[in-house]
Design an enzyme around this catalytic site. Structure first.
Site, PDB file in Angstrom:
ATOM      1  N   CYS A 114      11.972  13.669  -9.660  1.00 17.71           N
ATOM      2  CA  CYS A 114      12.751  12.530  -9.039  1.00 17.71           C
ATOM      3  C   CYS A 114      13.904  12.084  -9.997  1.00 17.71           C
ATOM      4  O   CYS A 114      14.600  11.078  -9.454  1.00 17.71           O
ATOM      5  CB  CYS A 114      11.837  11.252  -8.881  1.00 17.71           C
ATOM      6  N   HIS A 254      14.975   4.884  -8.031  1.00 22.24           N
ATOM      7  CA  HIS A 254      14.313   5.754  -7.069  1.00 22.24           C
ATOM      8  C   HIS A 254      13.265   5.239  -6.043  1.00 22.24           C
ATOM      9  O   HIS A 254      12.468   4.178  -6.329  1.00 22.24           O
ATOM     10  CB  HIS A 254      13.345   6.556  -7.941  1.00 22.24           C
ATOM     11  N   ASN A 284       9.796   9.169  -0.055  1.00 20.21           N
ATOM     12  CA  ASN A 284      10.158   9.380  -1.196  1.00 20.21           C
ATOM     13  C   ASN A 284      10.861  10.787  -1.082  1.00 20.21           C
ATOM     14  O   ASN A 284      10.246  11.798  -0.749  1.00 20.21           O
ATOM     15  CB  ASN A 284       8.919   9.487  -2.156  1.00 20.21           C
TER      16      ASN A 284
END
Ligand code: UT7
Length: 327
Positions: A114, A254, A284
């Site tokens: 990520c 994020h 996500n």
């Protein structure tokens, strides 16, 4: 001093949407649980005929167009991904071909989960400041739907597919990247990973039967590290530039879980109104989440010249990163 700047942003999002209601027909979950624990309402899923490089090339093309840069003049392509087209060659090389980018330039992938997009931005910044490359395309792309166990409610409700990109060039004015900060803690490598498919545990029928080729995650542990480390990284980035939380116009962090963002907001003392969020619509998307959010914010006209943007991301590795830019 030469700085790099984000000259254009772009994103590519699969058309197919999977809602929480769709998921509740597949596993024992509910819209109420998913929204309360994560803030996610839907995610996008890539159609089977397309791969990561297709999405990445679309996002890259959009970023080049917004920057007014012909893709044939892009001399470096960096793709942050853990769901590339194949183990090798790099997905970035497929993107180079699809975009018609400079054939004598370079193209490579990086693996920082990520945090992959911000790692890529940091490398692009260094390349531009040294003059090694002039037009660097940084892409975060994930097709996480292909490595998720769709029978595991603890993970399958969280993730989605997308790509986001930025075209970076040397800055000719006050705007640009002020600093980036990269971190990793290999002691936590196995709290979020895909164990099978590499040299350590090759793909075998036994491994597939044990479902070890899917994402494995200790959600609670990742959650704690995410809040703590993204906040710490954000503070380091502010301190490095002599900035206070009040100086920050927007936080682009994020998009893993709205509660993680709220935890970071509290720790860095920047109210949620200044966090750009789209986790409700995307879930996500790992390395794609920061550039996708950035591109949406640009499209919505959120930024004006001189605004201070604070970036933060954390994912498998654990790898995390932060940065500050003046728009
Ligand atoms: O980019 C970084 C990647 N990963 C992350 O960011 C994930 C970080 N972690 C998280 O976001 C959260 O830990 C989760 C959203 C994954 C889980 O939220 P939580 O508040 O930590 O829930 P939990 O794991 O403590 O589970 C609470 C309960 C459990 O039931 P019991 O043991 O209390 O009876 C789970 O079995 O919720 C249950 N549960 C679910 N229930 C309905 C777990 N997943 C689900 C689900 N639907 N999808």
């Amino acid at each position: 001093m030469i700085r790099s700047r984000i000259a254009g942003t772009g994103r590519a999002v699969p058309a197919q949407i999977m809602t929480n209601a769709d998921l509740s027909k597949m596993v024992d979950t509910s819209d109420a649980w998913i929204v309360e624990r994560t803030g996610i309402r839907q995610r996008h899923i890539l159609e089977p005929s397309r791969a990561a490089s297709d999405l990445a090339a679309d996002a890259g093309r959009a970023a080049c167009a917004r920057a007014g840069v012909d893709p044939s003049t892009v001399d470096c392509i960096i793709v942050g991904t853990v769901t590339g087209d194949c183990p090798f060659p790099a997905t970035a090389t497929f993107v180079q071909k699809k975009l018609g980018a400079a054939p004598n330039g370079c193209a490579f992938d990086l693996s920082a989960a990520c945090a992959g997009f911000l790692y890529g931005v940091s490398i692009a910044d260094a390349f531009i400041r040294t003059g090694q490359f002039k037009r660097v395309l940084v892409v975060g792309v994930e097709v996480l739907s292909r490595i998720i166990d769709w029978t595991d409610r603890a993970t399958c409700v969280l993730f989605g597919d997308a790509a986001g990109a930025v075209l970076m060039t040397a800055s000719d004015g006050p705007s640009g990247l002020l600093s980036t900060h990269l971190f990793a803690d290999g002691a936590q490598a196995e709290i979020l990973w895909q164990p099978v498919g590499g040299s350590r545990e090759p793909l075998t029928p036994e491994a597939v039967a044990a479902k070890r080729h899917f994402v494995q995650m200790n959600g609670r542990e990742v959650y704690k590290h995410a809040v703590r480390n993204m906040a710490a990284g954000a503070r380091i980035a502010l301190d490095a530039n002599g900035l206070t939380p009040d100086d920050v116009t927007w936080v682009i962090a994020h998009q893993a879980n709205i509660r993680i963002l709220e935890g970071v907001s509290e720790r860095v003392n920047i109210p949620m109104e200044r966090f750009f969020t789209n986790v409700d619509r995307y879930g996500n998307t790992s390395s794609a989440s920061v550039p996708t959010a950035l591109d949406e914010a640009v499209e919505q006209g959120k930024f004006k010249p001189g605004d201070i943007l604070l970036f933060a991301a954390l994912g498998g590795g654990l790898a995390w990163a932060s940065g500050v830019a003046r728009w």
